[in-house]
Scaffold this motif. Structure first.
Motif, short mmCIF file in Angstrom:
data_model
loop_
_atom_site.label_atom_id
_atom_site.label_comp_id
_atom_site.label_asym_id
_atom_site.label_seq_id
_atom_site.Cartn_x
_atom_site.Cartn_y
_atom_site.Cartn_z
N PRO A 147 -9.80 56.18 -41.37
CA PRO A 147 -8.13 56.01 -41.68
C PRO A 147 -7.86 54.72 -40.92
O PRO A 147 -8.32 54.27 -39.92
CB PRO A 147 -7.58 57.19 -40.97
N TYR A 148 -6.75 54.15 -41.62
CA TYR A 148 -6.08 52.84 -40.80
C TYR A 148 -5.95 53.18 -39.25
O TYR A 148 -5.41 54.12 -38.90
CB TYR A 148 -4.84 52.52 -41.57
N ALA A 149 -6.18 52.09 -38.37
CA ALA A 149 -5.96 51.99 -36.98
C ALA A 149 -4.68 51.20 -36.81
O ALA A 149 -4.38 50.41 -37.47
CB ALA A 149 -7.34 51.29 -36.48
N PRO A 150 -3.93 51.85 -35.81
CA PRO A 150 -2.66 51.06 -35.67
C PRO A 150 -2.82 49.57 -34.91
O PRO A 150 -1.92 48.74 -34.68
CB PRO A 150 -2.10 51.87 -34.43
N HIS A 151 -3.99 49.20 -34.28
CA HIS A 151 -4.37 47.79 -33.83
C HIS A 151 -4.42 46.69 -35.01
O HIS A 151 -5.19 46.94 -35.89
CB HIS A 151 -5.43 47.85 -32.90
N PRO A 152 -3.76 45.67 -34.70
CA PRO A 152 -3.84 44.56 -35.74
C PRO A 152 -5.21 44.06 -35.78
O PRO A 152 -5.97 43.75 -34.62
CB PRO A 152 -2.86 43.74 -35.46
N PRO A 153 -5.93 43.89 -36.87
CA PRO A 153 -7.20 43.24 -36.84
C PRO A 153 -7.39 41.89 -36.41
O PRO A 153 -6.30 40.99 -36.74
CB PRO A 153 -7.75 43.46 -38.56
#
Length: 177
Positions: free
Chosen positions: A72-78
């Motif tokens: 799933p999508y993680a909260p930290h900006p890539p």
């Protein structure tokens, strides 16, 4: 840390693509890239994100690890991304990986992230049975050319273009008559 992207991250992928091209061509409009993402982004074209090494979550691995399952999508900006598709070698007919985009945000460049991503995708491609990886790079993108050359990539063909105008079409059609 690297994680596999989700199909829900279409808009984030689009933003990274637009940043890639805006870095090279700052005065251009890249709204048309939305159609590219819409047409080619699927479960058959994997996407990976690199995030800063903050917390060690179960859905994240180091860049040297084997490819990850979908997470799933993680909260930290890539800070970087890698999007890969499939292509057919026109000489031998073999399917192979094709890199649509490799982008590292400017403040994180020259730290080995691009090299690590390239090695990561090479391992992924070998595991799925590919014998080569293809990519396109602009001749003016010297840092990318240097990276690919250092990693052993070679020029196989040259993509040539000719810009046409409506004016040329009218002249040509007049000659046909």
């Amino acid at each position: 840390m690297i994680r596999r992207g989700s199909l829900l991250e279409r808009s984030l992928l689009l933003k990274f693509m637009q940043r890639t091209y805006q870095d090279l061509f700052p005065n251009e409009d890249f709204s048309h890239l939305e159609q590219t993402v819409k047409q080619y982004f699927s479960s058959d074209t994997p996407l990976w994100w690199v995030e800063e090494d903050g917390e060690q979550g179960s859905n994240k691995k180091s860049l040297s690890s084997a490819p990850l399952p979908l997470c799933p999508y993680a909260p930290h900006p890539p800070i970087a991304c890698l999007w890969v598709g499939n292509a057919i070698d026109q000489v031998h007919g073999n399917r192979h990986a094709h890199i649509f985009i490799l982008y590292v945000v400017p403040e994180h460049r020259r730290r080995g992230i691009g090299t690590a991503l390239m090695r990561y995708v090479e391992n992924w491609a070998v595991q799925r049975g590919d014998r080569q990886i293809g990519l396109q790079v602009f001749q003016s993108n010297k840092p990318a050319l240097n990276l690919y050359n250092q990693l052993g990539y070679q020029t196989q063909s040259i993509w040539m273009v000719k810009f046409l105008s409506a004016e040329n079409k009218l002249k040509d059609s007049d000659n046909i008559l």
